[in-house]
Design a protein around this motif. Structure first.
Motif, PDB file in Angstrom:
ATOM      1  N   SER A 173      16.110  -8.098  10.964  1.00  0.00           N
ATOM      2  CA  SER A 173      15.628  -7.231   9.889  1.00  0.00           C
ATOM      3  C   SER A 173      14.800  -8.045   8.908  1.00  0.00           C
ATOM      4  CB  SER A 173      16.794  -6.550   9.163  1.00  0.00           C
ATOM      5  OG  SER A 173      17.689  -7.501   8.632  1.00  0.00           O
ATOM      6  N   VAL A 174      13.985  -7.312   8.156  1.00  0.00           N
ATOM      7  CA  VAL A 174      13.191  -7.903   7.080  1.00  0.00           C
ATOM      8  C   VAL A 174      13.795  -7.458   5.760  1.00  0.00           C
ATOM      9  CG1 VAL A 174      10.893  -8.036   6.027  1.00  0.00           C
ATOM     10  CG2 VAL A 174      11.117  -7.819   8.520  1.00  0.00           C
TER      11      VAL A 174
ATOM     12  N   LEU B 234       5.176  -2.654   7.175  1.00  0.00           N
ATOM     13  CA  LEU B 234       6.262  -3.132   8.035  1.00  0.00           C
ATOM     14  C   LEU B 234       6.806  -1.988   8.889  1.00  0.00           C
ATOM     15  CD1 LEU B 234       8.075  -5.474   5.489  1.00  0.00           C
ATOM     16  CD2 LEU B 234       7.043  -6.200   7.648  1.00  0.00           C
TER      17      LEU B 234
ATOM     18  N   GLU C 230       7.488 -11.113  18.268  1.00  0.00           N
ATOM     19  CA  GLU C 230       7.546  -9.692  17.900  1.00  0.00           C
ATOM     20  C   GLU C 230       8.779  -9.026  18.500  1.00  0.00           C
ATOM     21  OE1 GLU C 230       4.442  -6.017  17.781  1.00  0.00           O
ATOM     22  OE2 GLU C 230       4.896  -6.816  19.771  1.00  0.00           O
TER      23      GLU C 230
ATOM     24  N   LEU D 167       2.598 -10.606  11.172  1.00  0.00           N
ATOM     25  CA  LEU D 167       3.435  -9.668  11.904  1.00  0.00           C
ATOM     26  C   LEU D 167       2.612  -8.591  12.595  1.00  0.00           C
ATOM     27  CD1 LEU D 167       6.474  -9.220   9.472  1.00  0.00           C
ATOM     28  CD2 LEU D 167       6.266 -10.733  11.452  1.00  0.00           C
TER      29      LEU D 167
ATOM     30  N   LEU E  59      11.784  -9.961  16.347  1.00  0.00           N
ATOM     31  CA  LEU E  59      11.823  -9.424  14.980  1.00  0.00           C
ATOM     32  C   LEU E  59      11.852  -7.903  14.924  1.00  0.00           C
ATOM     33  CD1 LEU E  59       9.379 -11.876  13.152  1.00  0.00           C
ATOM     34  CD2 LEU E  59      11.881 -11.927  13.199  1.00  0.00           C
ATOM     35  N   THR E  60      11.499  -7.227  16.011  1.00  0.00           N
ATOM     36  CA  THR E  60      11.568  -5.760  16.024  1.00  0.00           C
ATOM     37  C   THR E  60      12.845  -5.250  16.677  1.00  0.00           C
ATOM     38  OG1 THR E  60      10.254  -5.702  18.071  1.00  0.00           O
ATOM     39  CG2 THR E  60       9.063  -5.429  15.985  1.00  0.00           C
TER      40      THR E  60
ATOM     41  N   TYR F 195       4.419  -1.104  11.741  1.00  0.00           N
ATOM     42  CA  TYR F 195       4.469  -2.011  12.889  1.00  0.00           C
ATOM     43  C   TYR F 195       5.876  -2.145  13.470  1.00  0.00           C
ATOM     44  CZ  TYR F 195      -0.334  -3.360  11.879  1.00  0.00           C
ATOM     45  OH  TYR F 195      -1.688  -3.344  11.682  1.00  0.00           O
ATOM     46  N   ASP F 196       6.788  -1.262  13.039  1.00  0.00           N
ATOM     47  CA  ASP F 196       8.130  -1.138  13.611  1.00  0.00           C
ATOM     48  C   ASP F 196       9.059  -2.310  13.291  1.00  0.00           C
ATOM     49  OD1 ASP F 196       9.920   0.522  14.940  1.00  0.00           O
ATOM     50  OD2 ASP F 196       9.678  -0.527  16.844  1.00  0.00           O
ATOM     51  N   TYR F 197       8.846  -2.970  12.156  1.00  0.00           N
ATOM     52  CA  TYR F 197       9.791  -3.978  11.681  1.00  0.00           C
ATOM     53  C   TYR F 197      10.782  -3.293  10.741  1.00  0.00           C
ATOM     54  CZ  TYR F 197       6.504  -7.370  13.561  1.00  0.00           C
ATOM     55  OH  TYR F 197       5.684  -8.091  14.406  1.00  0.00           O
TER      56      TYR F 197
ATOM     57  N   ARG G  96      16.022  -4.097  16.107  1.00  0.00           N
ATOM     58  CA  ARG G  96      16.680  -3.656  14.873  1.00  0.00           C
ATOM     59  C   ARG G  96      18.195  -3.804  14.905  1.00  0.00           C
ATOM     60  NH1 ARG G  96      13.438   0.798  11.527  1.00  0.00           N
ATOM     61  NH2 ARG G  96      11.318   0.208  12.091  1.00  0.00           N
TER      62      ARG G  96
END
Length: 390
Positions: free
Chosen positions: A209-210, A231, A199, A142, A202-203, A234-236, A205
């Motif tokens: 989400s993670v 996380l 990316e 990530l 996955l970013t 890196y803005d996840y 929001r």
């Protein structure tokens, strides 16, 4: 498409939780794909049936897939691999060894994430649940777009121009290594853009989400806290922490008393570390959790008060900001905190804060180990803790 990525230390049960999430969402009428990017595939074990490289229907509205990187090599890596193989052969590597060396470590997991992009582009499902590799490998992947970005934007164009200038001479000088053709640089650029596309997905929001899966154990909690820090960096968006395998209240045998006390202590650390991110829990079941019936029970435990595809939390428990005059500030949103009673300390890369009844134990990036906490102040509802060189 709603995307949820599950990660956690190996052995905490993230595959079962990911499969259970997908099952519950599909029974609510959604078309869901759960896919594994972990080379040590466990989805087949979770569903107790064979799963292959193509999506396979497990139940009404539910598909599962275990990534086979073979097709992804042809799409994203073939031209790059061809040049790298020639380079290793020039260095006298055997043909097979050269081909193997051209596959960099971690490529299996990376190709799995690139499959996320393919499914988003195809748009065949309402939701994608990703059973990712253990946290260490997932964090490396990530963070890859940020790490690649500077090289591709600054150094890559210079190397491409230099290769174009030198290539005619290198072809006549057998003592020089083979230089990459322009097609190699084009393939590398496309590969970078594909990684950046993952990316972007996955970013987002609002739609992705993670979720961290953990057990109430010292080493597992420590790894989850590190993962959460990076996380956020890196803005996840982490929208939940799932604490799996907690001893149920029905277990009263004194033999388990010390274990229960340990779990309760680590659960308090989890709450202090991740609040206000929702903490979901699942009990330790009296059997192995595989097959649709068991996964359904697990899902009911985890999502007792929540819908599995909802974004359960937006934002982060804290933000790390670069101060204008050097140093850093760690910002916390504390609208109801009692500001008259505050304790603040830092040991290594751990920051300890108590404001009234609010307690936080924050793990900072390793690069901040040398910094000292030099003060704290409120700006509206935001507490800002100052970190400077000792």
């Amino acid at each position: 498409m709603r995307t949820t990525l599950y990660t956690g230390k190996g052995g905490v049960g993230k595959t079962s939780v990911a499969a259970a999430t997908a099952l519950k969402a599909s029974r609510a009428g959604k078309k869901v794909l759960v896919m594994s990017t972990d080379p040590a595939h466990s989805l087949s074990d979770a569903f107790d049936t064979e799963i292959g490289a193509e999506p396979k229907e497990m139940a009404g509205g539910l598909w599962a897939q275990e990534i086979d990187h073979t097709s992804m090599i042809e799409e994203h890596w073939a031209e790059i691999q061809e040049y790298m193989t020639r380079l290793f052969e020039w260095q006298s590597a055997e043909d097979l060894a050269a081909e193997e060396l051209a596959m960099l470590p971690g490529m299996d997991e990376l190709f799995g994430l690139l499959m996320v992009r393919r499914h988003h582009n195809e748009g065949l499902y309402d939701a994608l649940i990703v059973d990712a590799a253990p946290t260490g490998e997932t964090l490396k992947l990530l963070s890859l777009p940020d790490q690649m970005g500077w090289y591709v934007e600054k150094i890559f164009p210079v190397q491409r121009k230099a290769a174009n200038l030198v290539r005619p001479f290198a072809r006549r000088a057998k003592s020089l290594p083979p230089l990459p053709e322009d097609s190699f640089f084009g393939a590398a650029q496309r590969f970078y853009e594909a990684v950046m596309g993952v990316e972007d997905i996955l970013t987002d929001r609002e739609n992705a989400s993670v979720r961290l899966v953990a057990n109430a154990e010292k080493m597992v909690v420590a790894e989850a806290r590190r993962a959460y820090t990076y996380l956020n960096l890196y803005d996840y968006g982490v929208d939940a922490v799932v604490v799996n395998r907690l001893l149920p209240e029905s277990v009263t045998d004194p033999y388990f008393a010390a274990w229960r006390e340990s779990q309760e202590r680590h659960l308090r650390t989890i709450e202090e570390s991740f609040s206000p991110t929702p903490i979901l829990t699942a009990r330790l079941f009296g059997r192995e959790m595989y097959g649709l019936e068991a996964l359904s029970e697990l899902a009911e435990d985890v999502f007792e008060e929540h819908e599995p595809l909802d974004v359960l939390f937006r934002g982060s428990s804290h933000d790390i900001l670069k101060a204008e005059d050097g140093g850093y500030e760690v910002a916390f949103n504390l609208p109801l905190a009692d500001r008259g009673d505050m304790d603040l300390s830092k040991k290594g890369n751990e920051l300890y804060i108590r404001v009234g009844g609010y307690k936080r134990n924050v793990l900072l990036p390793d690069s901040m180990t040398r910094l000292s906490a030099t003060g704290a102040s409120f700006e509206g509802d935001t507490l800002k803790v100052r970190l400077d060189d000792a």
